[in-house]
Design an enzyme around this catalytic site. Sequence first.
Site, PDB file in Angstrom:
ATOM      1  N   PRO A   2      -4.661  37.970   2.140  1.00 38.76           N
ATOM      2  CA  PRO A   2      -4.520  38.625   0.842  1.00 38.76           C
ATOM      3  C   PRO A   2      -4.067  37.608  -0.209  1.00 38.76           C
ATOM      4  O   PRO A   2      -3.188  36.806   0.052  1.00 38.76           O
ATOM      5  CB  PRO A   2      -3.434  39.667   1.068  1.00 38.76           C
ATOM      6  CG  PRO A   2      -3.160  39.707   2.520  1.00 38.76           C
ATOM      7  CD  PRO A   2      -3.704  38.447   3.121  1.00 38.76           C
ATOM      8  N   GLU A   3      -4.703  37.629  -1.370  1.00 39.92           N
ATOM      9  CA  GLU A   3      -4.271  36.771  -2.470  1.00 39.92           C
ATOM     10  C   GLU A   3      -3.387  37.591  -3.414  1.00 39.92           C
ATOM     11  O   GLU A   3      -3.158  38.772  -3.185  1.00 39.92           O
ATOM     12  CB  GLU A   3      -5.492  36.201  -3.202  1.00 39.92           C
ATOM     13  CG  GLU A   3      -6.307  35.272  -2.300  1.00 39.92           C
ATOM     14  CD  GLU A   3      -7.245  34.369  -3.084  1.00 39.92           C
ATOM     15  OE1 GLU A   3      -7.002  34.143  -4.276  1.00 39.92           O
ATOM     16  OE2 GLU A   3      -8.215  33.877  -2.489  1.00 39.92           O
TER      17      GLU A   3
END
Length: 279
Positions: A2-3
Amino acid sequence: MPELPEVETIKNGIQKFIGNAEIREVIVRERRFRKEISADFETKVCPAKIADYRRIGKYIIIDLDNGQSIIWHMGMSGRIKTFDNDNFEPKKHDHVIIRTSAGTLVFNDPRRFGFIDCCPSAKIAEQAELVHTGIDPFDDRLTADCLHERLQKRKTAIKPTLLDQKLVAGIGNIYASEILFAAGIRPTRAANRISRKECGRLVDSIRIVLSRAIANGGSTLHDYHKPDGSLGYFQNFHCVYNKAGQHCPGCTCNAPAGSGIRKIVQEGRSTFYCPVKQK
Ligand SMILES: [Zn+2]
């Protein structure tokens, strides 16, 4: 992994789901994460009421009314699942279960590169994980001058430099390509040769690209899901990422046969850019 936009989406998802609920029970079924969960985690965060939610880079911070804060990081494969209290049966890799007055949160992380822990709220900035974390992209202190000054010592190419979490926290591989495209800057340029004016465009692009991604619920790549199990769809709006050979929006970069968006590898990570629009 996840960014930042996905982490912001996860944080907002939890907040919407349980808000300022009371934590009533915490069950840790596995303590061995990237960092081992403290032996007294359960007794420090329960019982307590949730006071506030924050995000610093890719860390979710949940402030409690007893002076403690939960620090949560998704790592490579971590996800937070949400359940109604009477509707939860632990499954494989459900390592931490937090029951609250409004619903149950479950930390599922098959590879255990993420972690969850707590610390006194007043000492959050001193935590080992956060002390080396760079400025958040939405922090007002991130200005063209600030970025320009920080880049002066960096001789590496701008794209891998943007991935350095000590510089700006939370820019990951997908958005680094999208941000440089939006700013019209070629990813191979030396970071210390980016002008102050270009740094202004870069700061604007960082915020525009990440805000748009947050508004669209983050990307759906690999096995990332929002807390409620639904999927984000920002990947539909990528301009260059994973589009080698295609032309970018409103551009003629694919006109001569065999050109189009280029894919290169920098420090082991894929980079995508338009050789026409990015100088
Ligand atoms: Zn193009």
